[in-house]
Enzyme design. Structure first.
Site, PDB file in Angstrom:
ATOM      1  CB  CYS A   1     -23.124  54.873  -0.507  1.00 36.55           C
ATOM      2  SG  CYS A   1     -24.234  56.295  -0.408  1.00 36.55           S
TER       3      CYS A   1
ATOM      4  CG  ASP B   1     -26.052  47.937   0.089  1.00 35.79           C
ATOM      5  OD1 ASP B   1     -25.480  49.041   0.148  1.00 35.79           O
ATOM      6  OD2 ASP B   1     -27.087  47.670   0.735  1.00 35.79           O
TER       7      ASP B   1
ATOM      8  CG  HIS C   1     -25.082  51.640   2.006  1.00 44.41           C
ATOM      9  ND1 HIS C   1     -25.788  51.382   0.847  1.00 44.41           N
ATOM     10  CD2 HIS C   1     -25.078  52.981   2.154  1.00 44.41           C
ATOM     11  CE1 HIS C   1     -26.207  52.523   0.330  1.00 44.41           C
ATOM     12  NE2 HIS C   1     -25.794  53.511   1.104  1.00 44.41           N
TER      13      HIS C   1
END
Length: 394
Positions: free
Chosen positions: A216, A345, A347
Site C-alpha cells: 500500500c 485507498d 488497498h
C-alpha cells in the site's frame, strides 16, 4: 485557424515570395518547403548555414478565402517570426549554432495561445532556459512555482490540447482524479482544501504485481510520483516496487536482500525515495513529516493539513501500523472542529471501474469517527504523515 511549418536556410538575405506567386501552388505544397538565397559579398566572407523552423498560429473568420488568409495572415506572421529569430541569433552566428524552435501555449487565465521561441541547445533544465521561462512567467503574471511554459506543456494539433505525458506505460489506462466524482463530506460549514492538479490512482495488483497485503505504501508513493509527472515537474518514470527498493538499498537505508522482498515501507522511506528521485539542485523538492501518537490525534492536524493543500497542493501519504493511505484533501470547520479526510485507498484490488471505486468508498470522505462510532484511524497506532513540497521552479 491555419497552421504552417516552414523550414528555411538563410545566409545574408531573406526572401519571401509575393502573394501572386502563391497562386501557382496548392495549400499542401505550402506546408513545408525549403529555400536557399545567396547574396554577393564585397569581400571574402565565411558561410554560415542556419536551419530555422517557423511555426505560427493565425486566426481568421471561417469565410475568409484561403488565398487572402495566406497572403495577409500567414506570410506576415512568418516574416515577423523570422525577424524575431534574426534578432535573437545575430550576435551568436560567428561563434555558436543556435537551434531555435517555436512552441505554442495556453496557460491558465489566457484565452488565446501565445508563442515562445526557445533555443533547444540548452534543454529545459539549463539555467539560461529556466531564467527565460521565469521571465516569461513574470511578464505574463503567471505563478513562479508552476511549470506552465515547458515544451511538455505545448499545444498539439489538431486537438488543441496540451501534451499529456502519462506516467504509466504505453497502453495503460490508469484512472485520474477519481475524487472529482465523489459526494460531499457531510461537514457542516466546513471549508474544503484539496489537492491541486492531476494524479493517477495506483492500487493493489496494478502492473501485474500481486502486492496485496504489503504494497500500500508503494502504491501511495506511485500516486505521488504521478502527480509530479503530470504537473511537468519531472520526466522521471513512476518507479516500480523493485525500483523503489533499489533506491533504498543505494542510499544505504536497506540491505541488498531487501530488493525483491515483500517488506513494508513507511513515510520515512517514502521521503528518502522522493528526495533521491526529485531532490536535486534543480527540483529542490523536499518532504515534511508530521508525527502523531494516535489515530485519535489526526483531527488536530486538520488546520495544518488545510494549509498544506492550499499552499503546496500535493498528495499526502498517511501511514499507521501496517496501513497506508493517500490523502487528497480535508474539509474543516474551524469553529466546531468538525473535519473529514478525503482518502484515496490503495488497498483496492478490483478493476479500474470509477463507479465501482466511488460506490465502494475506495475514494471517499472519511471522518475519524463516523456516525456509528466506528474509528477510521486506529487509536492504538502511531501515525506518520508525509507532506511532499511543491518545487519552486518553472
Amino acid at each position: 485557424m491555419y497552421k504552417y511549418s516552414i523550414t528555411g536556410r538563410r545566409t545574408d538575405g531573406v526572401h519571401f515570395f509575393p502573394p501572386s506567386f502563391l497562386n501557382h501552388f496548392s495549400l499542401s505544397s505550402l506546408k513545408v518547403f525549403s529555400y536557399f538565397i545567396s547574396a554577393p559579398a564585397p569581400a571574402p566572407a565565411s558561410l554560415r548555414v542556419i536551419d530555422l523552423k517557423l511555426d505560427i498560429l493565425c486566426y481568421s473568420s471561417m469565410d475568409l478565402p484561403v488565398a487572402v488568409a495566406v497572403s495577409e495572415l500567414v506570410i506576415p506572421g512568418l516574416a515577423d517570426q523570422l525577424s524575431i529569430m534574426k534578432k535573437a541569433i545575430v550576435s551568436e552566428l560567428l561563434t555558436q549554432q543556435p537551434k531555435l524552435c517555436p512552441y505554442h501555449f495556453i496557460p491558465p487565465g489566457l484565452l488565446i495561445p501565445l508563442t515562445a521561441i526557445y533555443d533547444t541547445r540548452y534543454g529545459e533544465i539549463e539555467e539560461k532556459q529556466s531564467e527565460l521561462r521565469r521571465n516569461l512567467h513574470f511578464r505574463l503574471g503567471l505563478p513562479l512555482d508552476r511549470p506552465l511554459l515547458r515544451t511538455s506543456n505545448a499545444l498539439t494539433f489538431g486537438a488543441m490540447e496540451r501534451r499529456d505525458r502519462s506516467s504509466s506505460k504505453s497502453g495503460s489506462s490508469l484512472l485520474r482524479d477519481v475524487h472529482k466524482e465523489i459526494p460531499s463530506s457531510g461537514v457542516s460549514g466546513g471549508i474544503m482544501s484539496l489537492i491541486e492538479g492531476s494524479y493517477e490512482y495506483y492500487h493493489y495488483l496494478h502492473d501485474g504485481i500481486d502486492d496485496n497485503g504489503w504494497g500500500c505504501a508503494y502504491r501511495s508513493l506511485q500516486t505521488i510520483m504521478s502527480w509530479y509527472r503530470l504537473q511537468q515537474y519531472s520526466s522521471i518514470n513512476v518507479p516500480s516496487h523493485r525500483e523503489i527498493q533499489q533506491v533504498l538499498v543505494e542510499i544505504g537505508d536497506k540491505d541488498p536482500s531487501f530488493i525483491g522482498s515483500r517488506e513494508w515501507i513507511g513515510a520515512i522511506e517514502l521521503s528518502f525515495v522522493l528526495d533521491k528521485l526529485l531532490g536535486n539542485s534543480v527540483m529542490q523538492a523536499s518532504c515534511k513529516i508530521i508525527n502523531v501518537r494516535s489515530g485519535d490525534e489526526l483531527p488536530e492536524k486538520c488546520r495544518e493539513l488545510a494549509i498544506h493543500f492550499e499552499t503546496q497542493g500535493t498528495p499526502v501519504m498517511i501511514g499507521g501500523g501496517v496501513l497506508a493511505y493517500t490523502l487528497l484533501g480535508v474539509d474543516y470547520n474551524e469553529a466546531s472542529g468538525d473535519c473529514a479526510f478525503l482518502i484515496l485507498d490503495p488497498h483496492y484490488t478490483g478493476s479500474d471501474d470509477l463507479k465501482k471505486i466511488v460506490n465502494g468508498g475506495w475514494c471517499a470522505w472519511k471522518k475519524s469517527v463516523d456516525s456509528k462510532g466506528r474509528s477510521f484511524f486506529l487509536k492504538d497506532k502511531f501515525y506518520n504523515l508525509l507532506l511532499p513540497q511543491r518545487p519552486n521552479m518553472v
